[in-house]
Design a protein around this motif. Structure first.
Motif: not given
Length: 522
Positions: A288-313
């Motif tokens: 649940r904390a991962s979902d709150a932090a990165f928008g996905h419980r497993l953080m799938r597709d959050r790491i992409v070539p060139g960086g990350v797909a979403s920031d940490l609020s």
């Protein structure tokens, strides 16, 4: 003893291969590398193929990494598995996919190909026009598979799977037992082969990145990171600093969730449900904390070539800090409960021992390796940022039993909590992504010398080290990609660990390894 760099220099170096070197070598050099593996001087990191070439990634005695490649004249090459057993299943898989035949391979049975594909050697040149020579599609996959014999008085066989009770991936286990004592276990895997390598070929980097993150669902962060780092190495892309630290935060959250789940599940298989329930609650908190932090419980597709797909609020930071505080408060009591429950210790201590010599031979990583004395962690060696700026220990035990594998997980939970706190405290500002498609090399997909660019990465997942190798060709498309799960070198060791134990302890041993079916089956 020759150095790996000597062998690479003796071959024909590939100009654009980063960050480690690759060379095309002659059969004599290939056999010399096999000798080093057989003698225990070097470790095998991976073995994979293309239609006319076989590749081998190696780690030498001073922990240098390199890749040697051999052109397969007539579709044949000298077998590595003949002298170095950890290569056996990798060579069988390459034979199924590409039709390359390892000369001298002691086990020529199909591995991934269960006779259901409709084609033989689907990744070989011209494979789409070939018809499978296997059994018809309606025939049971197990019917034509010859399990190895075991001789002795009063032996009986127990087939288990591939379909299991509960929500679990498919895999077949064939036990040979004398009464309740396991004499031999043989595994039959490949049921969740998805054709990852074939799907990636000809795909743009963005689509291939999504496929990489779906190789093994519980390690989507680690696989995405390995693939992204390989792409960035090939193209010479420098990732923004904030993205580097956010990637590490995701990796440690993934490690926390999986270790907490495993600790509880191991105790559940020893009939201690209370630990399973409490660890399950903590794992859910991490998700649940991962979902709150990165928008996905497993953080799938959050790491992409060139960086990350979403920031940490700020809200995401608060959620991660909160779950770390909760685990720090509750986890020590669970550890004490585990350690002081005699009935639980009776099941885990001295059960499923794995000898350190086998771990070294198979270069087994993660908790399987570290519980049997092999101190290898890709975050530290060869290492990658930001771990070179973070303080953490790599726990190590020698006993090699189920209990040791539990304790390695416990200590890694503690280390991941510390790493998470350090990352949040030192997280830099700035951008989170650069445009890989706009990189100077990626615009054409070829180097200044006119050839494609190749990249490689070794990343520490919760099970151990994950290898990614790829080639980017014209137009920035993936020409080929190979992903090697740590389970390739751990599944065979489970067969060794269960011997001499009772059949009823197999679920306990199996869960203490927790090898990936999907990651292995590609």
């Amino acid at each position: 003893m020759p150095a790996l760099t000597d062998l690479i220099e003796a071959g024909r170096p590939v100009e654009q291969h980063a960050p480690w070197r690759r060379a095309v070598v002659a059969p004599k050099i290939w056999n010399l590398a096999v000798e080093q593996l057989a003698a225990g001087h070097w470790s095998l990191l991976g073995l994979w193929a293309e239609p006319d070439t076989v590749h081998m990634a190696l780690l030498d005695a001073v922990r240098d990494i390199g890749v040697i490649s051999l052109k397969c004249a007539g579709g044949r090459y000298p077998s590595v598995g003949q002298r170095h057993p950890p290569a056996l299943r990798l060579e069988r898989a390459a034979a199924d996919l590409f039709g390359l035949l390892p000369q001298g391979l002691p086990d020529t049975r199909r591995w991934l190909d269960h006779g259901q594909w409709g084609v033989s050697h689907p990744l070989a040149a011209g494979a789409l026009a070939a018809e499978a020579s296997a059994a018809p599609a309606h025939a049971p996959a197990m019917a034509s598979y010859r399990f190895l014999p075991a001789e002795g008085e009063s032996l009986h066989q127990i087939p288990v799977g591939p379909v299991h009770a509960g929500i679990i991936e498919p895999g077949h286990f064939r036990f040979t037992a004398s009464g309740e004592i396991v004499v031999r276990l043989e595994e039959r895997l490949g049921y969740v082969h998805k054709g990852i390598e074939g799907l990636m070929a000809g795909s743009p980097v963005e689509r291939a990145a999504k496929l990489a993150g779906r190789t093994s669902g519980d390690s989507t962060v680690a696989y995405s990171l390995a693939f992204a780092r390989a792409v960035e190495a090939a193209l010479g892309v420098e990732v923004p600093l904030r993205a580097v630290w956010l990637r590490a935060l995701m990796a440690e959250l993934e490690r926390l969730a999986n270790h907490l789940g495993d600790i509880g599940a191991i105790c559940n298989d020893a009939a201690f449900v209370l630990m399973h329930a409490h660890c399950g609650v903590l794992r859910e908190r991490v998700l649940r904390a991962s979902d709150a932090a990165f928008g996905h419980r497993l953080m799938r597709d959050r790491i992409v070539p060139g960086g990350v797909a979403s920031d940490l609020s700020e809200e995401g930071t608060a959620a991660v800090r909160s779950v770390v505080t909760e685990i720090r408060q509750r986890f020590p009591h669970l550890v004490e409960l585990y350690d002081n429950t005699a009935s639980l210790q009776d099941r885990t201590v001295a059960t499923g021992r794995l000898k350190p010599a086998l771990v070294r031979q198979y270069a087994a990583g993660g908790y399987v390796g570290r519980a049997s004395g092999r101190e290898f962690d890709a975050r530290r060696s060869p290492g990658y940022p930001p771990y070179d700026e973070l303080a953490f220990d790599v726990p190590l035990l020698q006993e090699g039993d189920v209990n040791a594998r539990v304790w390695i997980r416990i200590r890694e939970v503690e280390q991941s909590l510390s790493l998470t706190e350090q990352i949040l405290q030192r997280l830099p500002g700035g951008p989170i992504r650069v445009d890989v498609a706009g990189a100077s090399v990626a615009q054409t997909g070829v180097t200044k010398t006119g050839g494609p660019c190749e990249g490689m990465a070794l990343v520490e997942g919760f099970r151990g080290d994950i290898l990614a190798w790829l080639r980017i060709g014209e137009g920035g498309m993936i020409e080929c990609c190979h992903l090697r799960d740590p389970s390739w070198f751990q599944w065979p060791l489970l067969e060794a660990a269960i011997e001499g134990n009772i059949v009823a302890d197999f679920p306990l041993c199996n869960k203490s390894f927790n090898c990936s079916y999907s990651g292995h089956d590609l």
